[in-house]
Design an enzyme around this catalytic site. Structure first.
Site: not given
Ligand code: DIG
Ligand code: MN
Ligand code: MN
Length: 386
Positions: A53, A56, A87, A180, A182, A216, A219, A244, A254, A256, A286
């Site tokens: 990001h 980051d 990315m 993406e 969620k 993802e 998600h 992801d 979530d 992760d 991710d």
């Molecule tokens: C959350 O799952 C999002 C953030 O971590 C990021 O913006 C995106 C890219 O992997 N996934």
């Molecule tokens: Mn993600």
């Molecule tokens: Mn996530």
């Protein structure tokens, strides 16, 4: 045998192995790492690429000089390790300015600021080599639908993505956007909750050809959905621009989790699908280490993600080479000569013949499909006894 190589295209975001272990009920447990330190860590464990990001890499309040130094150090680490940046994405969810969303905020100033921040972040991502730009709308949602009309929010999000597609085209950037989804968290409900919702949305854009999805695993699973089916629909539509990978206990926030650490069978069928269809994009993890872990544990986490993917890839090859499994699948998919003429594109003749055909419905209902045997064989592949 299960050591990663650049050909595997394994990537991690700066925020993943850089996760300091803060959670809603606890302070950080690990020291923050600089972007250059993270690049060197990822090189040590065998990753191919690193994603980020904007903030980051460059803190939101960094001075121009700090920004220049940070980017110079990051580039030097990339050059020294050979890691690439496939990315990039924008943080439109941490700063309080985005507490009511970014592109869908009720405050037009926030919507405008979000566009500005994203254009600048796109410039930075392209400057460092990104070809895919992810949009995760972490704050694009509501706690109460009294706040805004969902269709008005969809319109606002569409205006933003159309504007940014035109910006990228205007700049002649070789860039594709990956949206993406969620279902919730950090907002009570997020717009565009699933891959299906995003695929439906992409078709309404001015430049749909440059926009795909970044599904993802956690998600879709949070929404109680089959992640493989979401990925397969994206792939079949030519819209799987990024992915992801992680893991998740269904019905939880979530998590992760490290890839393959909970739903091993789902992970197996997902890896099998990606490898069977020849997906050649990044395998992005991710995810982050448990809060219990120290710096060594973070490396264990990263190595575990990649090692499990490679183990499951080898098991998918065993599944595809297993004579008993392949014989069962061939039998299941055989088309009887009596029905073959009825299948295929429409014609008046085919429709007439089909309407006149006889089907023994009782026999169709009486047959067994043998899926218990087939699934047991798949499970035994995953368990390592075949
Ligand atoms: C959350 O799952 C999002 C953030 O971590 C990021 O913006 C995106 C890219 O992997 N996934
Ligand atoms: Mn993600
Ligand atoms: Mn996530």
């Amino acid at each position: 045998m299960y050591d990663p190589s650049p050909a595997d295209k394994f990537t991690f975001g700066l925020w993943t192995v850089g996760n300091v272990g803060r959670d809603p009920f606890g302070e950080p447990v690990r020291a923050a790492l600089s972007p250059a330190e993270i690049v060197r860590l990822l090189a040590e464990v065998g990753a191919w690429g690193v994603n980020f990001h904007d903030n980051d890499l460059v803190p939101i309040d960094a001075s121009a000089d700090e920004r220049e130094r940070i980017i110079r150090d990051f580039r030097a680490a990339l050059d020294a390790t050979g890691l690439v940046v496939p990315m990039a994405t924008t943080n439109l969810f941490t700063d309080p300015a985005f507490k009511d969303g970014a592109f869908t905020s009720n405050d037009a100033r926030v919507r405008a600021y979000a566009l500005q921040k994203t254009m600048r972040a796109i410039d930075l991502g392209v400057e460092l080599g990104a070809k895919t730009y992810v949009f995760w709308g972490g704050r694009e949602g509501v706690e109460t639908d009294a706040a805004k009309s969902p269709s008005e929010s969809i319109k606002r999000f569409r205006e933003a993505i159309n504007f940014l597609c035109d910006y990228a085209r205007d700049q002649r950037y070789d860039l594709r956007f990956a949206l993406e989804p969620k279902p919730n968290e950090p907002r009570g409900d997020l717009y565009f909750a699933t891959v299906g919702a995003m695929l439906g949305f992409i078709g309404t854009l001015e430049h749909p050809e440059m926009v795909g999805v970044n599904p993802e695993m956690a998600h879709e699973q949070m929404a109680g959905l089959n992640f493989l089916h979401a990925v397969a629909q994206a792939w079949e539509a030519g819209k799987l621009f990024h992915i992801d990978l992680n893991d998740q206990v269904i019905g939880r926030f979530d998590q992760d989790l490290r890839f393959g650490s909970h739903n091993i069978k789902s992970a197996f069928f997902l890896v099998k699908y990606l490898e069977d269809v020849g997906y050649d994009g990044s395998r992005h993890f991710d995810a982050h280490a448990y809060r219990t872990e120290d710096a060594a544990g973070v490396k264990d986490f990263a190595r575990g993600c990649m090692r499990t993917y490679l183990i499951l890839k080898e098991k998918a090859q065993r599944f595809n080479a297993d004579p008993e499994i392949q014989a069962l699948l061939a039998e299941l998919n055989a088309v009887d000569d009596s029905v073959a003429p009825h299948l295929g594109p429409y014609s008046a003749e085919r429709a007439a013949a089909l309407k006149a055909a006889h089907f023994d419905r009782q026999a169709l209902g009486a047959r067994g499909y043998g899926y218990e045997r087939l699934d047991q064989l798949a499970v035994e592949i995953v368990l390592g006894v075949r």
